[in-house]
Design a protein around this motif. Structure first.
Motif, PDB file in Angstrom:
ATOM      1  N   THR A 191       4.050  -2.992   6.552  1.00 54.21           N
ATOM      2  CA  THR A 191       3.350  -3.189   7.821  1.00 54.21           C
ATOM      3  C   THR A 191       1.995  -3.854   7.629  1.00 54.21           C
ATOM      4  O   THR A 191       1.553  -4.632   8.482  1.00 54.21           O
ATOM      5  N   ILE A 192       1.323  -3.568   6.533  1.00 51.62           N
ATOM      6  CA  ILE A 192      -0.039  -4.059   6.338  1.00 51.62           C
ATOM      7  C   ILE A 192      -0.059  -5.535   5.964  1.00 51.62           C
ATOM      8  O   ILE A 192      -0.842  -6.323   6.497  1.00 51.62           O
TER       9      ILE A 192
ATOM     10  N   THR B  48       0.815  -1.217   0.000  1.00 50.90           N
ATOM     11  CA  THR B  48       0.000   0.000   0.000  1.00 50.90           C
ATOM     12  C   THR B  48       0.844   1.261   0.000  1.00 50.90           C
ATOM     13  O   THR B  48       0.578   2.210  -0.750  1.00 50.90           O
TER      14      THR B  48
ATOM     15  N   ASN C 192       6.504  -7.154  11.305  1.00 54.36           N
ATOM     16  CA  ASN C 192       5.041  -7.218  11.316  1.00 54.36           C
ATOM     17  C   ASN C 192       4.605  -8.609  10.900  1.00 54.36           C
ATOM     18  O   ASN C 192       4.666  -8.958   9.719  1.00 54.36           O
TER      19      ASN C 192
ATOM     20  N   ARG D 118      -2.228  -9.084  13.356  1.00 55.52           N
ATOM     21  CA  ARG D 118      -0.910  -8.553  13.018  1.00 55.52           C
ATOM     22  C   ARG D 118      -0.177  -8.267  14.322  1.00 55.52           C
ATOM     23  O   ARG D 118      -0.600  -7.419  15.113  1.00 55.52           O
TER      24      ARG D 118
ATOM     25  N   CYS E 228       1.916 -11.197  10.191  1.00 53.17           N
ATOM     26  CA  CYS E 228       0.493 -11.256   9.854  1.00 53.17           C
ATOM     27  C   CYS E 228       0.039 -12.713   9.768  1.00 53.17           C
ATOM     28  O   CYS E 228       0.710 -13.551   9.162  1.00 53.17           O
TER      29      CYS E 228
ATOM     30  N   HIS F  94      -4.903  -5.465   9.746  1.00 56.85           N
ATOM     31  CA  HIS F  94      -5.414  -4.410   8.877  1.00 56.85           C
ATOM     32  C   HIS F  94      -6.580  -4.952   8.052  1.00 56.85           C
ATOM     33  O   HIS F  94      -6.615  -6.131   7.696  1.00 56.85           O
ATOM     34  N   ARG F  95      -7.507  -4.084   7.724  1.00 58.71           N
ATOM     35  CA  ARG F  95      -8.710  -4.524   6.998  1.00 58.71           C
ATOM     36  C   ARG F  95      -8.372  -5.146   5.650  1.00 58.71           C
ATOM     37  O   ARG F  95      -9.154  -5.939   5.110  1.00 58.71           O
ATOM     38  N   SER F  96      -7.217  -4.818   5.062  1.00 60.26           N
ATOM     39  CA  SER F  96      -6.831  -5.378   3.760  1.00 60.26           C
ATOM     40  C   SER F  96      -6.459  -6.851   3.854  1.00 60.26           C
ATOM     41  O   SER F  96      -6.480  -7.567   2.851  1.00 60.26           O
TER      42      SER F  96
END
Length: 363
Positions: A148-149, A99, A292, A328, A294, A321-323
Protein backbone atom coordinates in the motif's frame (compact mmCIF):
# COMPACT_ATOMS: atom_id res chain seq x y z
CA UNK A 1 -20.36 13.11 -3.71
CA UNK A 2 -17.00 12.35 -2.14
CA UNK A 3 -14.56 10.23 -4.14
CA UNK A 4 -12.71 8.25 -1.47
CA UNK A 5 -9.18 7.23 -2.46
CA UNK A 6 -8.09 6.57 1.14
CA UNK A 7 -5.60 3.75 1.72
CA UNK A 8 -7.39 2.36 4.74
CA UNK A 9 -9.75 2.13 6.31
CA UNK A 10 -10.87 2.20 2.73
CA UNK A 11 -14.11 2.71 0.85
CA UNK A 12 -16.98 0.26 1.34
CA UNK A 13 -19.91 -0.37 -1.02
CA UNK A 14 -22.85 1.98 -0.42
CA UNK A 15 -25.21 -0.99 -0.27
CA UNK A 16 -23.13 -2.53 2.49
CA UNK A 17 -23.08 0.71 4.48
CA UNK A 18 -26.85 1.00 4.24
CA UNK A 19 -27.44 -2.59 5.36
CA UNK A 20 -24.94 -2.22 8.20
CA UNK A 21 -26.56 1.04 9.33
CA UNK A 22 -29.94 -0.66 9.49
CA UNK A 23 -28.48 -3.56 11.47
CA UNK A 24 -27.08 -1.13 14.03
CA UNK A 25 -30.68 -0.11 14.76
CA UNK A 26 -32.50 -3.39 14.24
CA UNK A 27 -30.67 -6.57 13.25
CA UNK A 28 -32.73 -9.24 11.47
CA UNK A 29 -35.95 -7.68 12.81
CA UNK A 30 -34.91 -8.85 16.26
CA UNK A 31 -35.51 -5.49 17.90
CA UNK A 32 -31.84 -5.52 18.92
CA UNK A 33 -28.76 -3.88 17.43
CA UNK A 34 -25.99 -5.97 15.86
CA UNK A 35 -23.81 -4.16 18.41
CA UNK A 36 -25.63 -5.68 21.36
CA UNK A 37 -26.62 -9.21 20.38
CA UNK A 38 -24.86 -12.21 21.89
CA UNK A 39 -22.11 -13.67 19.77
CA UNK A 40 -23.47 -17.06 20.88
CA UNK A 41 -26.92 -16.32 19.49
CA UNK A 42 -28.16 -18.29 16.45
CA UNK A 43 -28.40 -15.03 14.50
CA UNK A 44 -24.71 -14.25 14.85
CA UNK A 45 -23.58 -17.85 14.48
CA UNK A 46 -25.31 -17.74 11.09
CA UNK A 47 -23.32 -14.61 10.22
CA UNK A 48 -20.01 -16.24 11.12
CA UNK A 49 -20.90 -19.42 9.23
CA UNK A 50 -21.89 -17.48 6.11
CA UNK A 51 -18.77 -15.32 6.24
CA UNK A 52 -16.51 -18.37 6.37
CA UNK A 53 -18.48 -20.11 3.64
CA UNK A 54 -18.30 -17.07 1.34
CA UNK A 55 -14.51 -16.89 1.72
CA UNK A 56 -14.19 -20.51 0.64
CA UNK A 57 -16.66 -20.11 -2.21
CA UNK A 58 -15.06 -16.97 -3.64
CA UNK A 59 -11.56 -18.47 -3.42
CA UNK A 60 -12.57 -22.01 -4.49
CA UNK A 61 -11.21 -23.62 -1.32
CA UNK A 62 -12.15 -27.06 -0.05
CA UNK A 63 -12.52 -28.70 3.33
CA UNK A 64 -8.74 -29.00 3.69
CA UNK A 65 -8.68 -25.30 4.62
CA UNK A 66 -10.00 -23.52 7.71
CA UNK A 67 -11.14 -19.90 7.83
CA UNK A 68 -10.79 -17.72 10.92
CA UNK A 69 -11.89 -14.18 11.74
CA UNK A 70 -9.60 -12.91 14.50
CA UNK A 71 -8.84 -9.79 16.53
CA UNK A 72 -5.75 -7.67 16.07
CA UNK A 73 -5.68 -6.90 12.37
CA UNK A 74 -3.04 -8.23 9.99
CA UNK A 75 -0.17 -6.91 12.12
CA UNK A 76 -1.00 -9.43 14.85
CA UNK A 77 -0.44 -12.16 12.29
CA UNK A 78 3.18 -11.08 11.84
CA UNK A 79 3.78 -12.83 15.18
CA UNK A 80 0.88 -15.29 15.31
CA UNK A 81 1.95 -16.93 12.06
CA UNK A 82 5.48 -17.92 13.16
CA UNK A 83 4.20 -18.66 16.68
CA UNK A 84 2.05 -21.41 15.17
CA UNK A 85 4.13 -22.53 12.19
CA UNK A 86 7.81 -21.92 12.94
CA UNK A 87 9.79 -23.97 15.47
CA UNK A 88 12.65 -22.24 17.29
CA UNK A 89 15.24 -24.36 15.47
CA UNK A 90 13.56 -24.01 12.09
CA UNK A 91 14.02 -21.38 9.38
CA UNK A 92 11.34 -19.43 7.53
CA UNK A 93 12.02 -17.65 4.23
CA UNK A 94 10.75 -14.12 3.64
CA UNK A 95 10.65 -11.73 0.69
CA UNK A 96 11.31 -8.15 1.81
CA UNK A 97 9.31 -6.02 -0.61
CA UNK A 98 7.94 -3.23 1.60
CA UNK A 99 7.33 -1.83 5.05
CA UNK A 100 4.80 -4.48 6.09
CA UNK A 101 7.00 -7.32 4.83
CA UNK A 102 9.87 -5.86 6.82
CA UNK A 103 7.75 -5.69 9.97
CA UNK A 104 6.69 -9.30 9.47
CA UNK A 105 10.36 -10.31 9.24
CA UNK A 106 11.19 -8.56 12.53
CA UNK A 107 8.36 -10.35 14.36
CA UNK A 108 9.26 -13.79 12.97
CA UNK A 109 12.77 -13.51 14.43
CA UNK A 110 11.25 -13.84 17.92
CA UNK A 111 10.18 -17.41 17.16
CA UNK A 112 12.79 -18.97 14.87
CA UNK A 113 15.37 -18.28 12.21
CA UNK A 114 14.63 -16.05 9.24
CA UNK A 115 16.17 -16.15 5.78
CA UNK A 116 15.47 -12.99 3.77
CA UNK A 117 15.83 -14.35 0.23
CA UNK A 118 15.71 -10.94 -1.48
CA UNK A 119 14.98 -7.30 -0.70
CA UNK A 120 14.28 -4.07 -2.54
CA UNK A 121 14.75 -1.93 0.56
CA UNK A 122 17.87 -0.17 -0.72
CA UNK A 123 15.81 1.11 -3.67
CA UNK A 124 13.07 2.39 -1.33
CA UNK A 125 10.94 -0.61 -2.33
CA UNK A 126 10.29 0.69 -5.83
CA UNK A 127 10.16 -2.82 -7.31
CA UNK A 128 9.32 -6.42 -6.41
CA UNK A 129 12.45 -8.60 -6.15
CA UNK A 130 12.33 -11.45 -8.65
CA UNK A 131 15.70 -13.16 -8.92
CA UNK A 132 15.74 -15.29 -5.80
CA UNK A 133 15.70 -18.92 -4.79
CA UNK A 134 13.29 -20.33 -2.22
CA UNK A 135 15.20 -22.67 0.12
CA UNK A 136 13.71 -26.15 0.10
CA UNK A 137 14.39 -26.64 3.80
CA UNK A 138 12.42 -23.55 4.87
CA UNK A 139 9.35 -24.08 7.03
CA UNK A 140 7.41 -21.69 4.79
CA UNK A 141 7.95 -18.83 2.34
CA UNK A 142 6.26 -15.50 3.16
CA UNK A 143 5.38 -12.80 0.64
CA UNK A 144 3.35 -9.60 0.81
CA UNK A 145 1.14 -9.56 -2.26
CA UNK A 146 0.57 -5.81 -2.47
CA UNK A 147 2.34 -2.83 -0.94
CA UNK A 148 0.00 0.00 0.00
CA UNK A 149 2.80 2.43 0.81
CA UNK A 150 5.00 2.05 -2.27
CA UNK A 151 2.40 1.02 -4.84
CA UNK A 152 3.90 -2.31 -5.95
CA UNK A 153 2.21 -5.68 -6.37
CA UNK A 154 3.20 -9.27 -7.08
CA UNK A 155 1.44 -10.08 -10.35
CA UNK A 156 2.55 -13.69 -10.54
CA UNK A 157 3.08 -15.73 -7.39
CA UNK A 158 6.12 -18.01 -7.30
CA UNK A 159 6.04 -21.77 -7.45
CA UNK A 160 7.23 -22.69 -3.98
CA UNK A 161 8.75 -25.99 -2.82
CA UNK A 162 7.57 -25.15 0.72
CA UNK A 163 4.23 -23.85 2.02
CA UNK A 164 3.54 -20.44 0.49
CA UNK A 165 2.25 -17.80 2.90
CA UNK A 166 0.98 -14.34 2.00
CA UNK A 167 -0.17 -11.14 3.62
CA UNK A 168 -2.96 -10.08 1.22
CA UNK A 169 -4.35 -7.26 3.29
CA UNK A 170 -4.70 -4.75 0.47
CA UNK A 171 -5.65 -6.90 -2.53
CA UNK A 172 -7.61 -9.89 -1.21
CA UNK A 173 -10.73 -10.53 -3.34
CA UNK A 174 -9.55 -8.01 -5.95
CA UNK A 175 -8.17 -10.45 -8.54
CA UNK A 176 -8.20 -14.10 -9.44
CA UNK A 177 -5.41 -16.37 -8.21
CA UNK A 178 -5.07 -20.01 -7.20
CA UNK A 179 -5.60 -19.90 -3.44
CA UNK A 180 -4.94 -23.64 -3.24
CA UNK A 181 -1.25 -22.93 -3.91
CA UNK A 182 -1.00 -21.32 -0.46
CA UNK A 183 -0.45 -22.83 2.95
CA UNK A 184 -1.75 -19.73 4.70
CA UNK A 185 -3.26 -16.39 3.68
CA UNK A 186 -4.02 -13.53 6.03
CA UNK A 187 -5.52 -10.08 5.53
CA UNK A 188 -6.71 -7.12 7.52
CA UNK A 189 -10.30 -6.38 6.56
CA UNK A 190 -10.11 -2.62 6.11
CA UNK A 191 -9.18 -2.44 2.43
CA UNK A 192 -11.40 -4.74 0.38
CA UNK A 193 -13.40 -6.75 2.89
CA UNK A 194 -14.84 -4.68 5.71
CA UNK A 195 -14.06 -2.25 8.54
CA UNK A 196 -10.96 -2.17 10.71
CA UNK A 197 -10.92 -4.50 13.69
CA UNK A 198 -10.81 -8.00 12.24
CA UNK A 199 -8.26 -10.13 10.39
CA UNK A 200 -9.06 -12.95 8.00
CA UNK A 201 -6.81 -16.00 8.31
CA UNK A 202 -7.04 -18.95 5.92
CA UNK A 203 -4.86 -21.94 6.75
CA UNK A 204 -4.36 -25.38 5.29
CA UNK A 205 -5.30 -27.81 8.00
CA UNK A 206 -2.15 -29.94 7.82
CA UNK A 207 -0.06 -26.95 8.95
CA UNK A 208 -1.95 -26.46 12.21
CA UNK A 209 -0.58 -27.92 15.44
CA UNK A 210 2.83 -28.83 13.99
CA UNK A 211 5.18 -26.93 16.31
CA UNK A 212 6.32 -28.35 19.63
CA UNK A 213 6.15 -25.16 21.67
CA UNK A 214 3.31 -24.40 24.04
CA UNK A 215 1.12 -21.63 22.61
CA UNK A 216 -1.12 -19.46 24.81
CA UNK A 217 -4.79 -19.99 24.02
CA UNK A 218 -5.49 -16.62 22.42
CA UNK A 219 -2.63 -17.08 19.95
CA UNK A 220 -3.33 -20.70 19.05
CA UNK A 221 -4.77 -21.30 15.57
CA UNK A 222 -5.90 -24.78 16.51
CA UNK A 223 -8.02 -23.50 19.36
CA UNK A 224 -9.61 -20.76 17.26
CA UNK A 225 -10.47 -23.25 14.52
CA UNK A 226 -11.99 -25.69 16.98
CA UNK A 227 -14.13 -22.90 18.44
CA UNK A 228 -15.30 -21.45 15.13
CA UNK A 229 -13.47 -18.13 15.69
CA UNK A 230 -15.47 -17.70 18.90
CA UNK A 231 -13.07 -18.85 21.58
CA UNK A 232 -13.67 -15.38 23.01
CA UNK A 233 -16.08 -12.66 21.88
CA UNK A 234 -15.22 -11.93 18.24
CA UNK A 235 -15.38 -8.43 16.69
CA UNK A 236 -19.06 -8.95 15.91
CA UNK A 237 -19.76 -5.82 13.88
CA UNK A 238 -16.57 -6.08 11.82
CA UNK A 239 -17.34 -9.71 10.97
CA UNK A 240 -20.91 -8.80 10.04
CA UNK A 241 -19.85 -5.98 7.69
CA UNK A 242 -17.21 -8.28 6.19
CA UNK A 243 -19.91 -10.83 5.49
CA UNK A 244 -22.05 -8.17 3.80
CA UNK A 245 -19.09 -7.11 1.68
CA UNK A 246 -18.37 -10.69 0.63
CA UNK A 247 -22.03 -11.04 -0.33
CA UNK A 248 -21.66 -7.89 -2.43
CA UNK A 249 -18.54 -9.24 -4.18
CA UNK A 250 -20.42 -12.43 -5.04
CA UNK A 251 -23.40 -10.44 -6.34
CA UNK A 252 -21.14 -8.38 -8.62
CA UNK A 253 -20.03 -11.57 -10.34
CA UNK A 254 -17.34 -12.72 -7.93
CA UNK A 255 -13.62 -12.11 -8.06
CA UNK A 256 -13.45 -12.42 -11.85
CA UNK A 257 -15.77 -9.42 -12.20
CA UNK A 258 -13.81 -7.50 -9.54
CA UNK A 259 -10.56 -8.08 -11.40
CA UNK A 260 -12.00 -6.85 -14.68
CA UNK A 261 -13.17 -3.51 -13.31
CA UNK A 262 -10.05 -3.10 -11.14
CA UNK A 263 -7.82 -3.57 -14.18
CA UNK A 264 -9.86 -1.00 -16.07
CA UNK A 265 -9.61 1.53 -13.24
CA UNK A 266 -5.85 1.03 -12.88
CA UNK A 267 -5.19 1.21 -16.62
CA UNK A 268 -7.13 4.46 -16.95
CA UNK A 269 -5.32 6.14 -14.06
CA UNK A 270 -1.82 4.96 -15.00
CA UNK A 271 -2.42 6.04 -18.60
CA UNK A 272 -3.14 9.57 -17.38
CA UNK A 273 -0.10 9.60 -15.08
CA UNK A 274 2.12 8.58 -18.00
CA UNK A 275 0.49 11.04 -20.41
CA UNK A 276 0.20 14.08 -18.16
CA UNK A 277 3.21 16.42 -18.29
CA UNK A 278 2.91 17.25 -14.57
CA UNK A 279 2.93 13.75 -13.04
CA UNK A 280 5.07 10.62 -12.94
CA UNK A 281 4.87 7.20 -11.31
CA UNK A 282 7.12 6.14 -8.45
CA UNK A 283 7.79 2.44 -9.02
CA UNK A 284 8.81 -0.05 -11.72
CA UNK A 285 6.13 -0.16 -14.41
CA UNK A 286 5.97 -3.96 -14.45
CA UNK A 287 5.29 -4.03 -10.69
CA UNK A 288 2.65 -1.31 -10.50
CA UNK A 289 -0.14 -2.05 -8.07
CA UNK A 290 -3.72 -2.22 -9.29
CA UNK A 291 -4.92 -1.29 -5.81
CA UNK A 292 -2.64 1.55 -4.68
CA UNK A 293 -1.51 3.92 -7.40
CA UNK A 294 1.43 6.05 -6.23
CA UNK A 295 2.63 9.08 -8.16
CA UNK A 296 4.39 12.41 -7.66
CA UNK A 297 4.70 15.68 -9.54
CA UNK A 298 7.67 16.64 -11.69
CA UNK A 299 7.67 19.90 -9.74
CA UNK A 300 7.25 18.95 -6.06
CA UNK A 301 6.34 22.52 -5.12
CA UNK A 302 3.06 22.04 -7.00
CA UNK A 303 1.96 19.04 -4.97
CA UNK A 304 0.20 20.96 -2.21
CA UNK A 305 -1.57 23.05 -4.81
CA UNK A 306 -2.82 19.95 -6.66
CA UNK A 307 -3.89 18.27 -3.43
CA UNK A 308 -6.05 21.28 -2.60
CA UNK A 309 -7.31 21.39 -6.18
CA UNK A 310 -8.37 17.75 -5.96
CA UNK A 311 -10.04 18.24 -2.57
CA UNK A 312 -12.09 21.10 -3.98
CA UNK A 313 -13.34 18.56 -6.53
CA UNK A 314 -14.26 16.09 -3.76
CA UNK A 315 -11.29 13.74 -4.28
CA UNK A 316 -10.22 12.81 -0.74
CA UNK A 317 -7.54 10.55 0.75
CA UNK A 318 -4.98 11.24 -1.99
CA UNK A 319 -2.00 12.35 0.09
CA UNK A 320 0.89 9.92 -0.29
CA UNK A 321 2.62 8.13 2.55
CA UNK A 322 5.54 10.05 4.03
CA UNK A 323 7.96 7.34 2.78
CA UNK A 324 7.09 8.17 -0.84
CA UNK A 325 5.45 11.59 -0.78
CA UNK A 326 3.26 12.86 -3.55
CA UNK A 327 -0.05 11.10 -3.98
CA UNK A 328 -1.60 7.69 -3.50
CA UNK A 329 -4.92 6.78 -5.08
CA UNK A 330 -6.26 3.60 -3.52
CA UNK A 331 -8.74 2.12 -5.95
CA UNK A 332 -10.19 -0.75 -3.96
CA UNK A 333 -13.11 -2.94 -5.08
CA UNK A 334 -15.83 -0.58 -3.88
CA UNK A 335 -14.44 2.48 -5.65
CA UNK A 336 -16.45 2.98 -8.87
CA UNK A 337 -14.83 3.61 -12.24
CA UNK A 338 -16.56 6.99 -12.27
CA UNK A 339 -14.41 8.11 -9.32
CA UNK A 340 -11.23 7.28 -11.22
CA UNK A 341 -12.58 9.16 -14.23
CA UNK A 342 -13.32 12.12 -11.96
CA UNK A 343 -9.72 12.12 -10.67
CA UNK A 344 -8.33 11.84 -14.21
CA UNK A 345 -10.41 14.86 -15.22
CA UNK A 346 -9.04 16.81 -12.24
CA UNK A 347 -5.48 15.94 -13.30
CA UNK A 348 -6.21 17.09 -16.85
CA UNK A 349 -7.78 20.32 -15.65
CA UNK A 350 -4.81 21.04 -13.39
CA UNK A 351 -2.43 20.44 -16.30
CA UNK A 352 -4.30 23.07 -18.33
CA UNK A 353 -3.93 25.53 -15.49
CA UNK A 354 -0.21 24.75 -15.21
CA UNK A 355 0.34 25.19 -18.95
CA UNK A 356 -1.14 28.68 -18.68
CA UNK A 357 1.54 29.62 -16.16
CA UNK A 358 4.93 29.79 -17.92
CA UNK A 359 6.86 29.73 -14.65
CA UNK A 360 5.31 26.35 -13.86
CA UNK A 361 5.23 24.71 -17.27
CA UNK A 362 8.96 25.39 -17.83
CA UNK A 363 10.00 23.48 -14.70
Amino acid sequence: MKHNFGAGPGILPQQVLQEAAQAVINFNNSGLSILEISHRSPDFEAVMDEARALVKELLNLGDNYSVMFLHGGASSQFAMLPYNLLGENETAAYLDSGTWANKAIKEAKFFGKVNVVASSKESNYTFIPKDYEIPKDARYFHVTSNNTIYGTQIHQFPESPVPLVSDMSSDIFSREFDANKFGLIYAGAQKNMGPAGVALVIVRNDLVGTVERAIPSMFNYKLHIENGSMYNTPPVFAVYVSMLTLRWVKAQGGIKAMEKINNEKAAKLYAEIDRNTLFKGTCAVEDRSRMNVCFVMNSPEQEKEFLNFAKERDCVGLKGHRSVGGFRASIYNALPLSSVEHLVKAMQDFEKIGSSKPELSMK
